[in-house]
Write an enzyme that holds these catalytic residues in place. Structure first.
Site, mmCIF file in Angstrom:
data_model
loop_
_atom_site.group_PDB
_atom_site.id
_atom_site.type_symbol
_atom_site.label_atom_id
_atom_site.label_comp_id
_atom_site.label_asym_id
_atom_site.label_seq_id
_atom_site.Cartn_x
_atom_site.Cartn_y
_atom_site.Cartn_z
ATOM 1 N N ASP A 202 -8.170 4.438 8.759
ATOM 2 C CA ASP A 202 -9.161 4.651 7.721
ATOM 3 C C ASP A 202 -9.071 3.355 6.931
ATOM 4 O OD1 ASP A 202 -10.335 6.376 8.852
ATOM 5 O OD2 ASP A 202 -9.180 7.759 7.521
ATOM 6 N N HIS B 126 1.195 -0.777 0.162
ATOM 7 C CA HIS B 126 -0.148 -0.293 0.172
ATOM 8 C C HIS B 126 0.813 1.494 0.011
ATOM 9 C CE1 HIS B 126 -3.948 1.867 1.249
ATOM 10 N NE2 HIS B 126 -4.269 1.225 0.411
ATOM 11 N N GLU C 78 -13.498 13.043 12.477
ATOM 12 C CA GLU C 78 -12.781 13.417 10.708
ATOM 13 C C GLU C 78 -13.207 14.322 10.551
ATOM 14 O OE1 GLU C 78 -11.475 10.220 8.730
ATOM 15 O OE2 GLU C 78 -10.159 8.986 10.211
#
Length: 545
Positions: free
Chosen positions: A183, A122, A295
């Site tokens: 997240d 990632h 958030e």
């Protein structure tokens, strides 16, 4: 008599020169044949990387070494840089990793092989790639097995190659879960701990690197070291947020807490940036009786915002919501979550109503939902699967993540959200504050030097071979304009998941921590074998500064 002495002297000198030549020639041959274990000596005959990696096959490993069909290790989530390795190690045990690293380290400066630990792939800018080097596939590491300890200070021991989503499912069987998340949960433990691991819980618990009791690390010398706050603390703090520069994390002991079963998930909109940030900062300043997750994100020039929410949320006032129009405007979404168990629903709702009554959002935009804890935490993966189903899984992701001091966030927003960004159709723009007091300053991670700073994340996507505003070139240029503005306006911004091309830029990034960072590199990875994709240290460290 004098002539005889002169002749004898010439004979001695000639013999001496021949001996010196033979010694030098013998030295070169020995170095070429066997390599050198002295890391402070520069070889006259470097050993080709492929020969070293080929010779690794003679090592006794529980896993296996692949010397072909390794194209996958040259790809990452960013899909911008592709640097193929010569080999990929698929370890089954920690000893596989330590033996391999030690073998390459003992070749000394004869070896030009670099080593990158790769988790779930990632990375954004090739940070987990090793051009013409060795990639270690950490997801192959499944030893030791996950072990959960209950009691007053519960924790889970996991392999660094384990995915956070798997940890969630396993710990929930004991009614427990980690305190801090990212997240997106389909990431490896070692990957997020080498960076920081940040999400909307960070204002309460700090990032993931603040919630670790113990680590096991393989250093750049091949040593296996267990470290914690009280044992080998310098390595422990260095590795956390250390971008893989001092060692490869192979095991982590992660702090746990009682897990809720349900989540009250809430979204509201603001048109005024000052009111938006004021409410965010007030929420994270409350010590108790606040939300568990805070958030936000920026929405520019989007139509039908609330209609898109209806798939997952219900409006508090359907009539008001139906009359709300967002076309061509800029809004700021505050996203909040409150954890609870079913028997606590009434008290939870009263607390949420009280918190919402203190906020200055647009009343018509209050949307709420109740979902399971797992559904909430794994929400991004669900969205990812929908994009992949549409054939949008392998696009470019030129993400830009910035940490901005509270005192400069309004200046930043005025220029970036007012002038540089024309819309947010290429991906979400996250923005939310965190408390610096929740971050351990002993780790390698660097933050702005204010009590409160904002994470602003431009999570854009670019379609391959496209032109215009959907192209990679356009978004990279947009990122550059944002960074140039920060530089010209002298904002004290730090990049998260940073990527620089020169060591001078990295020195500026680390600031006052650079000296300690460099010393740790010298101590734990003196040949600069590890994590070459960050381009921090390009060559072996000298023995002194």
């Amino acid at each position: 008599m004098v002539l005889k002495l002169i002749g004898f002297s010439k004979h001695v000198i000639s013999l001496f020169i021949k001996i010196i030549i033979l010694l030098i020639f013998s030295f070169i041959l020995n170095r070429a044949d066997s390599g050198c274990n002295n890391s402070d000596t520069t070889s006259l005959v470097p050993i080709p990387p492929y020969e070293i990696l080929l010779s690794l096959q003679s090592q006794s490993l529980d896993g296996h070494l692949s010397l072909k069909d390794n194209e996958g290790a040259a790809k990452d989530f960013g899909n911008i840089h592709h640097f193929p390795p010569l080999a990929v190690l698929h370890p089954k045990t920690v000893s596989d990793i330590s033996r391999t690293v030690k073998y390459i380290f003992e070749k000394g400066t004869d070896s030009e092989v670099k080593i990158a630990a790769r988790g779930h792939g990632h990375s954004l800018q090739g940070q987990a790639q090793a051009h013409q080097g060795l990639v270690i596939s950490m997801e192959s590491l499944r030893s030791p097995e996950m072990k959960i300890q209950t009691g007053e200070f519960p924790f889970v021991d996991v392999s660094a190659g384990e995915l956070w989503i798997n940890i969630l499912h396993e710990t929930l069987q004991y009614g427990l879960a980690p305190k801090s998340w990212t997240d997106y949960l389909h990431l490896t433990v070692g990957g997020t701990l080498s960076n920081a691991g940040v999400s909307g819980q960070a204002f309460r618990h700090g990032p993931q690197i603040n919630n670790i009791f113990q680590l096991e690390v393989v250093t750049g010398k091949g040593e296996v070291i267990t470290c914690s706050e009280n044992r080998n603390a310098d390595l422990f703090h260095g590795v956390l947020g250390g971008l893989g520069q001092f060692g490869i994390i192979t095991r982590a002991r992660i702090s746990l807490e009682p897990a809720p079963k349900m989540v009250k998930w809430i979204r509201v909109l603001y048109s005024d940036f000052s009111a938006f940030t004021r409410d965010q900062e007030n929420l994270i300043s409350l010590k108790d009786n606040t939300f568990d997750y805070v958030e936000g994100f920026v929405i520019i020039n989007r139509t039908g915002i609330l209609n898109g929410w209806r798939l997952s949320f219900d409006p508090k006032d359907p009539l008001q919501a139906s009359q709300f129009h967002s076309d061509g405007k800029t809004f700021y979404c505050l996203e909040m979550a409150k954890y609870f168990n079913p028997d606590e629903a009434e008290v939870m709702n009263q607390g949420v109503d009280h918190l919402l009554s203190q906020l200055s959002y647009i009343p018509a935009t209050l949307f709420l939902s109740e979902v399971s804890y797992v559904e909430f935490l794994d929400r991004v993966h669900v969205s990812e699967m929908k994009l992949r189903a549409q054939g949008l899984g392998d696009v470019h992701h030129p993400w830009l993540n910035l940490l901005i001091p509270r005192s400069e966030i309004h200046n930043f927003a005025e220029e970036v959200f007012g002038n540089i960004l024309k819309d947010t159709s290429n991906g979400p723009v996250l923005i939310y504050p965190v408390n610096q007091t929740r971050w351990n300053s002993k780790t390698s991670f660097v933050t702005p030097e204010e009590d409160v700073f904002y994470l602003v994340a431009f999570l854009t996507s670019a379609i391959p071979f496209s032109t215009g505003e959907n192209s990679l070139e356009y978004i990279l240029n947009q990122n550059k304009r944002i960074l140039d503005f920060c530089t010209n306006a002298q904002l004290h911004v730090k990049q998260y998941l940073a990527h620089y091309s020169t060591q001078e830029e990295w020195q500026t990034h680390f600031g006052s921590k650079w000296g300690a960072f460099e010393e740790r590199k010298r101590a734990y990875d003196p040949l600069a074998l590890l994590a070459p994709g960050h381009r921090i240290f390009q060559k072996a460290m000298s023995t002194s500064i």
